[in-house]
Design a protein around this motif. Structure first.
Motif, PDB file in Angstrom:
ATOM      1  N   LEU A   1      84.590  -5.125  58.315  1.00  0.00           N
ATOM      2  CA  LEU A   1      85.228  -4.631  58.905  1.00  0.00           C
ATOM      3  C   LEU A   1      85.606  -5.601  60.685  1.00  0.00           C
ATOM      4  O   LEU A   1      85.221  -6.114  61.499  1.00  0.00           O
ATOM      5  CB  LEU A   1      83.989  -3.769  59.676  1.00  0.00           C
ATOM      6  CG  LEU A   1      82.812  -3.329  59.166  1.00  0.00           C
ATOM      7  CD1 LEU A   1      81.954  -2.722  59.832  1.00  0.00           C
ATOM      8  CD2 LEU A   1      83.306  -2.287  58.397  1.00  0.00           C
ATOM      9  N   ASN A   2      86.971  -4.559  60.759  1.00  0.00           N
ATOM     10  CA  ASN A   2      87.928  -5.061  62.272  1.00  0.00           C
ATOM     11  C   ASN A   2      87.265  -4.282  63.191  1.00  0.00           C
ATOM     12  O   ASN A   2      86.694  -3.363  63.700  1.00  0.00           O
ATOM     13  CB  ASN A   2      89.207  -4.280  61.864  1.00  0.00           C
ATOM     14  CG  ASN A   2      89.898  -4.851  63.014  1.00  0.00           C
ATOM     15  OD1 ASN A   2      90.073  -4.777  63.660  1.00  0.00           O
ATOM     16  ND2 ASN A   2      91.714  -5.227  62.501  1.00  0.00           N
ATOM     17  N   CYS A   3      86.905  -5.821  63.633  1.00  0.00           N
ATOM     18  CA  CYS A   3      86.455  -5.210  65.452  1.00  0.00           C
ATOM     19  C   CYS A   3      87.172  -4.404  66.070  1.00  0.00           C
ATOM     20  O   CYS A   3      86.062  -3.419  67.045  1.00  0.00           O
ATOM     21  CB  CYS A   3      85.767  -6.718  66.158  1.00  0.00           C
ATOM     22  SG  CYS A   3      84.359  -7.754  64.675  1.00  0.00           S
ATOM     23  N   ASP A   4      88.361  -3.984  66.420  1.00  0.00           N
ATOM     24  CA  ASP A   4      89.221  -3.494  67.011  1.00  0.00           C
ATOM     25  C   ASP A   4      88.597  -2.209  66.456  1.00  0.00           C
ATOM     26  O   ASP A   4      89.326  -1.366  67.647  1.00  0.00           O
ATOM     27  CB  ASP A   4      90.415  -3.742  67.024  1.00  0.00           C
ATOM     28  CG  ASP A   4      91.051  -5.249  66.872  1.00  0.00           C
ATOM     29  OD1 ASP A   4      90.359  -5.566  68.646  1.00  0.00           O
ATOM     30  OD2 ASP A   4      91.887  -5.710  67.096  1.00  0.00           O
ATOM     31  N   ALA A   5      88.548  -1.740  65.011  1.00  0.00           N
ATOM     32  CA  ALA A   5      88.360  -0.100  65.253  1.00  0.00           C
ATOM     33  C   ALA A   5      86.691  -0.438  65.099  1.00  0.00           C
ATOM     34  O   ALA A   5      86.381   1.452  65.260  1.00  0.00           O
ATOM     35  CB  ALA A   5      88.618  -0.633  64.080  1.00  0.00           C
ATOM     36  N   ILE A   6      85.793  -0.829  65.700  1.00  0.00           N
ATOM     37  CA  ILE A   6      84.656  -0.063  66.256  1.00  0.00           C
ATOM     38  C   ILE A   6      84.842   0.230  67.588  1.00  0.00           C
ATOM     39  O   ILE A   6      85.310   0.062  68.651  1.00  0.00           O
ATOM     40  CB  ILE A   6      83.440  -1.752  66.281  1.00  0.00           C
ATOM     41  CG1 ILE A   6      83.332  -2.191  65.230  1.00  0.00           C
ATOM     42  CG2 ILE A   6      82.232  -1.740  66.749  1.00  0.00           C
ATOM     43  CD1 ILE A   6      82.609  -3.184  64.268  1.00  0.00           C
TER      44      ILE A   6
ATOM     45  N   GLU B   1      87.487  -9.951  63.293  1.00  0.00           N
ATOM     46  CA  GLU B   1      86.516  -9.304  61.906  1.00  0.00           C
ATOM     47  C   GLU B   1      84.864  -9.759  62.544  1.00  0.00           C
ATOM     48  O   GLU B   1      84.389 -10.851  62.782  1.00  0.00           O
ATOM     49  CB  GLU B   1      86.956 -10.009  60.432  1.00  0.00           C
ATOM     50  CG  GLU B   1      87.967  -9.715  60.794  1.00  0.00           C
ATOM     51  CD  GLU B   1      89.541 -10.742  61.227  1.00  0.00           C
ATOM     52  OE1 GLU B   1      89.086 -11.704  61.418  1.00  0.00           O
ATOM     53  OE2 GLU B   1      90.196 -10.829  61.426  1.00  0.00           O
TER      54      GLU B   1
ATOM     55  N   TYR C   1      81.465   5.376  59.609  1.00  0.00           N
ATOM     56  CA  TYR C   1      80.286   4.817  59.894  1.00  0.00           C
ATOM     57  C   TYR C   1      79.608   4.252  58.627  1.00  0.00           C
ATOM     58  O   TYR C   1      79.167   4.051  57.776  1.00  0.00           O
ATOM     59  CB  TYR C   1      79.464   5.972  60.428  1.00  0.00           C
ATOM     60  CG  TYR C   1      79.335   6.954  61.209  1.00  0.00           C
ATOM     61  CD1 TYR C   1      80.664   7.124  61.495  1.00  0.00           C
ATOM     62  CD2 TYR C   1      78.675   8.292  60.722  1.00  0.00           C
ATOM     63  CE1 TYR C   1      80.814   7.955  62.695  1.00  0.00           C
ATOM     64  CE2 TYR C   1      78.650   9.163  62.873  1.00  0.00           C
ATOM     65  CZ  TYR C   1      79.556   9.131  63.162  1.00  0.00           C
ATOM     66  OH  TYR C   1      80.207  10.346  63.895  1.00  0.00           O
TER      67      TYR C   1
ATOM     68  N   ILE D   1      76.713   0.551  62.859  1.00  0.00           N
ATOM     69  CA  ILE D   1      78.252   0.793  62.893  1.00  0.00           C
ATOM     70  C   ILE D   1      79.176   1.648  62.781  1.00  0.00           C
ATOM     71  O   ILE D   1      79.290   2.497  62.243  1.00  0.00           O
ATOM     72  CB  ILE D   1      78.808  -0.173  62.909  1.00  0.00           C
ATOM     73  CG1 ILE D   1      78.291  -1.610  63.016  1.00  0.00           C
ATOM     74  CG2 ILE D   1      80.187  -0.459  63.045  1.00  0.00           C
ATOM     75  CD1 ILE D   1      79.204  -2.970  62.468  1.00  0.00           C
ATOM     76  N   ARG D   2      79.517   2.081  64.093  1.00  0.00           N
ATOM     77  CA  ARG D   2      80.807   3.725  63.895  1.00  0.00           C
ATOM     78  C   ARG D   2      81.445   2.851  64.459  1.00  0.00           C
ATOM     79  O   ARG D   2      81.778   2.184  65.892  1.00  0.00           O
ATOM     80  CB  ARG D   2      80.313   4.727  65.156  1.00  0.00           C
ATOM     81  CG  ARG D   2      78.751   5.531  64.603  1.00  0.00           C
ATOM     82  CD  ARG D   2      78.549   6.870  65.976  1.00  0.00           C
ATOM     83  NE  ARG D   2      78.350   6.623  66.944  1.00  0.00           N
ATOM     84  CZ  ARG D   2      78.397   7.763  67.555  1.00  0.00           C
ATOM     85  NH1 ARG D   2      77.780   8.935  67.429  1.00  0.00           N
ATOM     86  NH2 ARG D   2      77.683   7.615  69.072  1.00  0.00           N
ATOM     87  N   THR D   3      82.871   3.508  63.357  1.00  0.00           N
ATOM     88  CA  THR D   3      84.260   2.971  63.688  1.00  0.00           C
ATOM     89  C   THR D   3      84.889   4.159  64.203  1.00  0.00           C
ATOM     90  O   THR D   3      85.027   5.450  64.094  1.00  0.00           O
ATOM     91  CB  THR D   3      84.576   2.129  62.095  1.00  0.00           C
ATOM     92  OG1 THR D   3      85.195   3.509  61.062  1.00  0.00           O
ATOM     93  CG2 THR D   3      84.718   0.930  62.011  1.00  0.00           C
TER      94      THR D   3
END
Length: 93
Positions: free
Chosen positions: A73-78, A35, A23, A17-19
């Motif tokens: 991880l916050n999905c909005d930052a992915i 989340e 990473y 995953i890259r935010t």
């Protein structure tokens, strides 16, 4: 094949995953609306040549969490994610 974001995340599957700032590689253990929860997770400060990293799973630099640590991880930052089909790193490098 059309897929929704909720169909993409499968519990028990490993992902890279890259935010927007970092990473990660880890195994999905749960997903809420905003989340994503992972364990066996590592922060990847340096992938090296990205195409080699994705194709071979060879990582330049790895900083693992403890295997049983739950990472949220916050999905909005992915920014993007792929299923990780290589060995999950467990040692710092």
């Amino acid at each position: 094949m059309a897929m929704t974001k909720n169909e993409f995340w499968v519990v028990g599957t490993a992902y890279f995953i890259r935010t927007v700032t970092n990473y990660f590689i880890g195994v999905c253990i749960g997903k809420e609306e905003t989340e994503l929860f992972m364990n066996k997770c590592s922060w990847i400060p340096d992938t090296g040549h990205f195409h080699k990293f994705v194709r071979t799973g060879i990582i330049q630099e790895v900083e693992p969490f403890n295997a049983d640590t739950v990472v949220m991880l916050n999905c909005d930052a992915i920014v993007d994610a792929i299923e990780w089909k290589h060995e999950i790193p467990t040692d710092a490098k």
